[in-house]
Each structure stands twice: as C-alpha cells, then as structure tokens.
Enzyme design. Sequence first.
Site, PDB file in Angstrom:
ATOM      1  N   TRP A 127      27.960 -34.891  16.865  1.00 49.51           N
ATOM      2  CA  TRP A 127      28.396 -33.932  17.891  1.00 49.51           C
ATOM      3  C   TRP A 127      27.382 -33.999  19.032  1.00 49.51           C
ATOM      4  O   TRP A 127      26.167 -33.918  18.787  1.00 49.51           O
ATOM      5  CB  TRP A 127      28.439 -32.532  17.272  1.00 49.51           C
ATOM      6  N   ALA A 208      30.678 -26.632  10.151  1.00 49.18           N
ATOM      7  CA  ALA A 208      31.449 -25.910  11.166  1.00 49.18           C
ATOM      8  C   ALA A 208      32.944 -25.908  10.841  1.00 49.18           C
ATOM      9  O   ALA A 208      33.719 -25.276  11.552  1.00 49.18           O
ATOM     10  CB  ALA A 208      31.228 -26.553  12.536  1.00 49.18           C
TER      11      ALA A 208
HETATM   12  C1  LMR Z   1      33.849 -29.583  19.728  1.00 50.39           C
HETATM   13  O1  LMR Z   1      33.127 -30.419  19.167  1.00 50.39           O
HETATM   14  O2  LMR Z   1      34.793 -29.896  20.479  1.00 50.39           O
HETATM   15  C2  LMR Z   1      33.622 -28.122  19.483  1.00 50.39           C
HETATM   16  O3  LMR Z   1      32.599 -27.950  18.559  1.00 50.39           O
HETATM   17  C3  LMR Z   1      33.455 -27.337  20.725  1.00 50.39           C
HETATM   18  C4  LMR Z   1      32.139 -27.542  21.400  1.00 50.39           C
HETATM   19  O4  LMR Z   1      31.478 -26.541  21.668  1.00 50.39           O
HETATM   20  O5  LMR Z   1      31.767 -28.676  21.688  1.00 50.39           O
END
Ligand code: LMR
Length: 392
Positions: A127, A208
């Site tokens: 992420w 998450a």
């Molecule tokens: C995502 O990965 O799209 C979500 O976790 C939203 C974000 O805050 O990036």
Amino acid sequence: MLQNLPMQPADKILQLMQMFREDTRTDKIDLGVGVYKNADGVTPIMGAVKAAEERIWQSETTKAYTGLAGTPEFNSAMIDLILDGAVPADSVASVATPGGTGALRIAFELVRQANPGVRFWYSNPTWANHAAMLKYLSLPAKAYRYFNDGGVDVNGMLEDLKGAAPGDVVLLHGCCHNPTGANLRAEDWDAVIDLINAEGLIPLIDVAYQGFGDGLEADAANLRKVAKACPETLIAASCSKNFGVYKERTGILLAVDHNAAQRAVTQSNLSTLNRMNYSFPPDHGARIVSTVLSDAELRADWQSELEAVRSGMLDLRKDLSSALRQETNSDRFDFLANHRGMFSMLGITPDEVVRLRETHAIYVIGDSRMNVAGLNKSTVPVLARAIADVIG
Ligand code: LMR
C-alpha cells in the site's frame, strides 16, 4: 514563511479519486480507491451500523471525552475479534486510533521510541502509504520481494528478509494483500514466523480487510498464529472496510507481548503517543463497532452482510477471469479468481492503464491495481473487453 514550503507529491490513490470525480463521461467505472460498492455503485451504510447509530443516538447522554486509549468496550471487542483468545488478555496493550492509518502511524512511532534506528521491511509492492509514511517520519525502510507472475514470491521474500538485522520490523498484510490480492499460504506464514524468530525480528501486521478474503475467522488465523508464536507482535487494524465506516476513522493498534509484566509500560507509551498526536481518538465509529459486536442480533446481521459482500467479490473475480479468458483467448488472467480481498494487480503496463482510463473511462491505479468491489455483473464484461482492447 509559508512561501518556503515545497509542493507535496500527490497520493496516487487520492489523485485518481479526484480525476474520476471530474470525468464527465456517464459510463465511467471507478476501480481505484478501496471502497466497497454494491451492484448499484453505491457504498451503503451496513444495516447493523445504521441500527447501532440509532441506538447510540437514543441512549448517548454526553459528548465528554472518553479514555485516552479509547473506550474499553471498543478495545476489548476488537481484541476479541482480531485475536479471539489466541494470546492471554493481559499480554495485549491497545489504543484506539483514527483508522488503520492512525494505528500504523502510532506503531511506527512506538517502534522509534523503543528502538530508534531499526529498519522497517515492507513488501514490494505494498500500500503506497506504508512507504510514504515511513519516509515522512525519516524511518529507515527497505522493500522485500513479494509478487511474481500473479503469485507470491515466497523464496524471494524469505531470502530478502534474511538480510534484516535483529530488532528490524517486518510489515506484513494480515490478509487480502493490498495491492496485489496475492496472499501467503498457511505454510508460508509458518516459514515467515520461523525466520522472524530465528533472526529476532518484530512482526507488524496491517489487517485492514478482515472478513473480505476467506471469512472473518480464516482471515485472522495467520496473524493469530504469529501473535502466539512470536514474543512480540504489533497489529494495526482498520474497521473502515469490514464495518463500512470509512469516514468515521475507526481503527486500533494492538501490542502483544508474551512478557505480561511489560504490558503496563507499553500501554502508557501507546496512550502518550495518542496524547501527543491528537489527544483522544475519535469515538463515534468505535462506539458503533462495539455496539454491533456486543449485541448478538446486530453482530449476526453484520456478519451475514459482510459475508454477502465477501462472496459477491469472489463471484465477480470468477466472472471476470472467465470473461477475460474468452476475450483474450488465454489463461493470462486466471490468477484473478485465486486472489482474495478487494484488490488485484492486473499486470498490464502503465500505458495500458492510461488507455483504459482515456479510451474506456475505466479507472485503475497506475500500478494496475483494480478494486474488484468497484465492479458489478454488468461492468465485468465491459472491463474484460476494454482490457482485451488495450493489451491487444
Ligand atoms: C486504498 O488502498 O485504496 C484504501 O486503503 C484507501 C486509502 O486510503 O488509500
């Protein structure tokens, strides 16, 4: 003074959200940000959440501050949901946080307080905010190999992690890896646990999407194994997705230590970090979650709605991979059906991602991450045709 500020790089997920909003084409499809959408393209408020809000509205008599570490009911309900007794209750310190991001931020700062200079290891890819936050905090960080040809490169991952020094922190996705959708198998987790313990590393698990992969319990099974097997484990959890309370900013950080005598000191550090960052954590979302989890009827209702969301995503995965088989005459995208959670990386080039957006009004992240939950039965064939077109 303000003129000295440099322009900040835009977050690529938030930037894409903005581009989608500004796109005037009526047939546009948003597969960018990780937000669940039902078949009508709406992000609904879950039934149990709405019912809990009504109860709270009726019964709440004050808006006075709650505990610095969160309301005890929320923390203990979340500890049960995540760990389900895998470790003794007196080995867990916890703080409620603004979302999973808040939990990660407190985790990073806790590590910095306890052991300044240790390196954080994150998967490549991960992420985007993981690496961005570590950089922002000037914390040493390094990527380990993770994804290869639609699956997890376990050998590469283990080999890279052998380069970690004792005390280094390994950031792992508890389930539903973001952005790849490719997850470690149970036996891979065993190998990772052995390596963590052999090298004296500290696991930090970001969870998450509990309930979005193989089910609420199955999605927590591996992190429970880690918490049991490793002397210390940090767990950053978000309620944004599985309770659909995105904007309420609801999350928690757990610090598990098999040496229960350490708990009070760790707890005081966690509470102080909350105080230093924003004082008290937000309460509304946390109160919704603890109301749902502590009432048998609301909890059953929530679980069945979550299960419907999960199985709907699995169906979309299967439909998409078979539509792509037909459209591309190949098995190139079969892996989509085996992935779990909200995301998969399509493995198409950045240019092809741009053409998906410009020619077909389909929005996926630049690294080709798509949000499966942004699809529905009628947009699956549209996406399959568009992918076949841009790669053709
Ligand atoms: C995502 O990965 O799209 C979500 O976790 C939203 C974000 O805050 O990036």
